[in-house]
Design an enzyme around this catalytic site. Sequence first.
Site, short mmCIF file in Angstrom:
data_model
loop_
_atom_site.label_atom_id
_atom_site.label_comp_id
_atom_site.label_asym_id
_atom_site.label_seq_id
_atom_site.Cartn_x
_atom_site.Cartn_y
_atom_site.Cartn_z
N TRP A 61 -15.64 14.50 5.93
CA TRP A 61 -14.56 14.68 6.90
C TRP A 61 -13.40 15.48 6.30
O TRP A 61 -13.06 15.32 5.13
CB TRP A 61 -14.03 13.33 7.33
CG TRP A 61 -14.76 12.72 8.49
CD1 TRP A 61 -16.08 12.85 8.78
CD2 TRP A 61 -14.20 11.90 9.51
NE1 TRP A 61 -16.39 12.16 9.91
CE2 TRP A 61 -15.26 11.56 10.39
CE3 TRP A 61 -12.92 11.41 9.77
CZ2 TRP A 61 -15.06 10.76 11.52
CZ3 TRP A 61 -12.73 10.61 10.88
CH2 TRP A 61 -13.79 10.29 11.75
N SER A 104 0.85 -1.19 0.00
CA SER A 104 0.00 0.00 0.00
C SER A 104 0.88 1.24 0.00
O SER A 104 1.99 1.23 0.55
CB SER A 104 -0.90 0.00 1.24
OG SER A 104 -1.48 1.26 1.44
N SER A 105 0.37 2.31 -0.58
CA SER A 105 1.14 3.56 -0.60
C SER A 105 1.31 4.15 0.79
O SER A 105 2.14 5.04 0.99
CB SER A 105 0.45 4.58 -1.52
OG SER A 105 -0.87 4.84 -1.08
N CYS A 106 0.55 3.66 1.78
CA CYS A 106 0.69 4.20 3.14
C CYS A 106 1.98 3.76 3.81
O CYS A 106 2.28 4.19 4.93
CB CYS A 106 -0.51 3.82 4.00
SG CYS A 106 -0.57 2.07 4.44
N ASP A 139 -7.52 14.91 8.29
CA ASP A 139 -7.32 14.86 6.85
C ASP A 139 -6.50 13.65 6.42
O ASP A 139 -6.58 13.21 5.30
CB ASP A 139 -6.58 16.12 6.37
CG ASP A 139 -7.53 17.24 6.00
OD1 ASP A 139 -8.67 16.96 5.62
OD2 ASP A 139 -7.10 18.41 6.09
N LYS A 165 2.30 -3.92 6.24
CA LYS A 165 2.66 -3.98 4.83
C LYS A 165 4.17 -3.89 4.62
O LYS A 165 4.74 -4.55 3.74
CB LYS A 165 1.93 -2.89 4.05
CG LYS A 165 0.45 -3.16 3.86
CD LYS A 165 0.23 -4.44 3.09
CE LYS A 165 -1.23 -4.74 2.84
NZ LYS A 165 -1.41 -6.01 2.09
N LEU A 176 -6.92 2.45 -4.44
CA LEU A 176 -7.72 1.70 -5.40
C LEU A 176 -9.21 1.90 -5.18
O LEU A 176 -9.66 2.19 -4.08
CB LEU A 176 -7.39 0.21 -5.31
CG LEU A 176 -5.95 -0.17 -5.61
CD1 LEU A 176 -5.71 -1.63 -5.25
CD2 LEU A 176 -5.60 0.09 -7.06
N TYR A 222 -1.46 -0.62 9.96
CA TYR A 222 -1.60 -1.23 8.64
C TYR A 222 -0.31 -1.05 7.83
O TYR A 222 0.17 -1.99 7.17
CB TYR A 222 -2.77 -0.60 7.90
CG TYR A 222 -3.03 -1.17 6.53
CD1 TYR A 222 -3.57 -2.44 6.38
CD2 TYR A 222 -2.75 -0.43 5.38
CE1 TYR A 222 -3.82 -2.97 5.12
CE2 TYR A 222 -2.99 -0.95 4.11
CZ TYR A 222 -3.53 -2.21 3.99
OH TYR A 222 -3.77 -2.74 2.74
N PRO A 262 0.60 -0.59 -4.78
CA PRO A 262 -0.43 0.14 -5.55
C PRO A 262 -0.79 1.46 -4.88
O PRO A 262 -0.69 1.62 -3.66
CB PRO A 262 -1.64 -0.80 -5.51
CG PRO A 262 -1.16 -2.08 -4.88
CD PRO A 262 0.04 -1.73 -4.08
N THR A 263 -1.22 2.39 -5.68
CA THR A 263 -1.79 3.62 -5.15
C THR A 263 -3.20 3.32 -4.63
O THR A 263 -3.62 2.16 -4.59
CB THR A 263 -1.82 4.71 -6.24
OG1 THR A 263 -2.16 5.96 -5.64
CG2 THR A 263 -2.79 4.37 -7.34
N HIS A 299 -13.06 2.81 2.12
CA HIS A 299 -12.16 3.86 1.65
C HIS A 299 -12.97 5.05 1.12
O HIS A 299 -14.19 4.99 1.01
CB HIS A 299 -11.24 3.31 0.56
CG HIS A 299 -10.18 2.39 1.09
ND1 HIS A 299 -10.18 1.03 0.84
CD2 HIS A 299 -9.10 2.63 1.87
CE1 HIS A 299 -9.14 0.48 1.44
NE2 HIS A 299 -8.46 1.42 2.07
#
Length: 279
Positions: A169, A74-76, A236, A107, A133, A103, A130-131, A146
């Site tokens: 939000w 994941s991009s995170c 955010d 990953k 999804l 998370y 992946p960015t 998401h």
Amino acid sequence: MQKAELDLRNQALVNNFFEAEKPDYVFVAAAKVGGIVANNNFRGEFLYDNLAIESNIIHAAYVNKVQKLLFLGSSCIYPKLAPQPLKEEYLLTGLLEPTNEPYAIAKIAGIKMCEAYRDQYGCNFISAMPTNLYGRGDNYHLQNSHVIPALLRKFHEAKESGSSVTEIWGTGSPLREFMFADDLADACLFLMREYSERLFINVGTGDEVSIMELAGMIKEITGFDGDIKFDASKPDGTPRKLMDSSRLHNLGWKHKTSLRDGLAQAYQFFQKEIVAKTI
């Protein structure tokens, strides 16, 4: 495969599955996922479940001599304030975004496990990041999904109820990159055929949009004609998250689905498969 068929958190069941099925190629896409609310509220589950899933699958793939494995991250995984766009070498260079840290750590562990099994055992295990999804068959829960499926449902229900305003939000200022899930599937097949390097590789579009712009696009697609209110008291998340996918693009792969077309397809699915079946 659904969790009811095979609980990937159970090591014995995963080992039995690999011994019986003897797969040659494995795509590790299974994970416990969610948006900001779910990541923040179920921190222990997100860490434990994802560590268990990836550890069981990767080790079973090694034991059963799988020819090649692709682990999806994941991009995170990138630091919250990493330079933009995000390059693969920025991993572990700073602090993570607190709301999805468990998370992200899970990953990162999956990436490092693939690298370690390659180093020690010679396994052809690769990782792709992946960015964000979205697409058909998504989770449309308002709290645990998401951003795109949550907004699609939120605007649809506001339209159906005749509401004059929809609240979202955050400030609407964060910038995000989104990819249609079908494009990721195509990229995974491409990587399984063409990529065998130790370093993980980013999979993105190279395009970004603000949450405010995204909300406006979804408002138009769903036909909601009221106002949008942003609740700045809510988090955010990471201010900007654009991935540098130049390594993948230089190999000859690029996405095919535009954001607007993908959103329209996702909304059509929501109306047909979610709304129609609840009436």
